[in-house]
Design a protein around this motif. Structure first.
Motif, PDB file in Angstrom:
ATOM      1  N   PRO A  26       0.768  -1.135  -0.025  1.00  0.00           N
ATOM      2  CA  PRO A  26      -0.004   0.059  -0.012  1.00  0.00           C
ATOM      3  C   PRO A  26       0.843   1.239   0.062  1.00  0.00           C
ATOM      4  O   PRO A  26       1.969   1.223   0.307  1.00  0.00           O
ATOM      5  N   PRO A  27       0.142   2.562  -0.340  1.00  0.00           N
ATOM      6  CA  PRO A  27       1.058   3.474  -0.555  1.00  0.00           C
ATOM      7  C   PRO A  27       1.464   4.096   0.683  1.00  0.00           C
ATOM      8  O   PRO A  27       0.753   3.854   1.822  1.00  0.00           O
ATOM      9  N   GLN A  28       2.656   4.930   0.893  1.00  0.00           N
ATOM     10  CA  GLN A  28       3.172   5.302   2.183  1.00  0.00           C
ATOM     11  C   GLN A  28       2.768   6.487   2.286  1.00  0.00           C
ATOM     12  O   GLN A  28       2.073   7.249   1.424  1.00  0.00           O
ATOM     13  N   PRO A  29       2.543   7.314   3.766  1.00  0.00           N
ATOM     14  CA  PRO A  29       2.000   8.631   3.705  1.00  0.00           C
ATOM     15  C   PRO A  29       2.528   9.518   2.967  1.00  0.00           C
ATOM     16  O   PRO A  29       3.787   9.386   2.253  1.00  0.00           O
ATOM     17  N   TRP A  71      -6.635   8.277   5.751  1.00  0.00           N
ATOM     18  CA  TRP A  71      -6.627   6.914   6.195  1.00  0.00           C
ATOM     19  C   TRP A  71      -5.474   6.567   5.482  1.00  0.00           C
ATOM     20  O   TRP A  71      -5.333   6.231   4.319  1.00  0.00           O
ATOM     21  N   ARG A  72      -4.183   6.183   6.189  1.00  0.00           N
ATOM     22  CA  ARG A  72      -2.937   5.989   5.181  1.00  0.00           C
ATOM     23  C   ARG A  72      -2.397   4.710   5.991  1.00  0.00           C
ATOM     24  O   ARG A  72      -1.403   4.490   6.919  1.00  0.00           O
ATOM     25  N   PRO A  73      -2.734   3.664   5.532  1.00  0.00           N
ATOM     26  CA  PRO A  73      -2.312   2.442   5.821  1.00  0.00           C
ATOM     27  C   PRO A  73      -0.823   1.949   5.273  1.00  0.00           C
ATOM     28  O   PRO A  73      -0.599   2.318   4.176  1.00  0.00           O
ATOM     29  N   ARG A  74      -0.067   1.394   6.199  1.00  0.00           N
ATOM     30  CA  ARG A  74       1.429   1.029   5.596  1.00  0.00           C
ATOM     31  C   ARG A  74       1.819  -0.159   6.347  1.00  0.00           C
ATOM     32  O   ARG A  74       1.287  -0.516   7.218  1.00  0.00           O
TER      33      ARG A  74
END
Length: 219
Positions: free
Chosen positions: A34-37, A137-140
């Protein structure tokens, strides 16, 4: 050979349906992280504690959304579970949840099918509140990805694209051209959240279909 030909044809059709859907980099595997912040240095990014209205146990009441620029639609998805810890650690489980139905018009053909998820995935969510029970909402670091999926087409013909496959290891060559049509990391992709009382909505649009997941708090 017939199965491979069917897979390639559906991949080409869905690739057409998914055109213009996102900013996926060339050569990206369908199982990319998933994309990073959005800040230049993820390590230096402030990690917000989970907002109180998001922390806890949740159950999906459904999903809706679109993919591509030709009217691709997604629905279904009731029954997945999610736990959001106070530190942002988030576990999502799909075993026993309802399939996601998808449909599109591409290359003169109607495409319909469904994807059934099982297993679970964990990630650390970075929250960037913007006020009023909403924010980014930033999953990593989706390190524990145990998701499996069965993908079936019912139109324009009946074919099984994936049969209980581990999509954490999925590559573009196995399901050509479908990266933006089939969500290979549901819920734990970048987007936004909105919470109010016992209801939570998570909209994910980064590197995949634009989907809105609705949750109810589990008592």
């Amino acid at each position: 050979m017939k199965g491979k030909t069917s897979l390639l044809l559906i991949g080409l059709l869905l690739s057409t349906a998914a055109a213009g859907c996102g900013d996926e980099a060339p050569g990206r595997s369908g199982a990319a992280a998933p994309p990073q912040p959005s800040s230049p240095s993820a390590a230096a990014s402030p990690i917000w504690p989970s907002p109180a209205c998001v922390t806890g146990d949740w159950r999906t009441t459904g999903v809706s959304g679109e993919f591509g620029n030709v009217g691709g639609k997604v629905s279904g998805g009731t029954g997945a579970t999610m736990n959001v810890g106070v530190d942002g650690t988030t576990d999502v489980g799909f075993t026993g949840s309802e399939p996601l139905a998808f449909s599109a018009e591409a290359a003169g053909a109607t495409i319909r099918g469904q994807i059934s998820y099982s297993g679970s995935v964990r990630a650390a969510v970075v929250f960037e509140p913007s006020g009023g029970g909403a924010g980014q909402w930033r999953p990593r670091d989706a390190a524990q990805n145990h998701l499996r999926a069965t993908v079936k087409l019912s139109e324009p013909f009946s074919v099984t694209l994936l049969d209980n496959a581990g999509i954490g290891r999925l590559t573009g060559g196995e399901l050509p051209g479908t990266g933006d049509a089939i969500d290979v990391l549901p819920i734990l992709r970048g987007g936004t959240y909105t919470c109010a009382q016992n209801r939570l909505q998570v909209r994910t649009a980064d590197s995949g279909p634009d989907l809105s997941w609705t949750f109810e708090r589990v008592s």
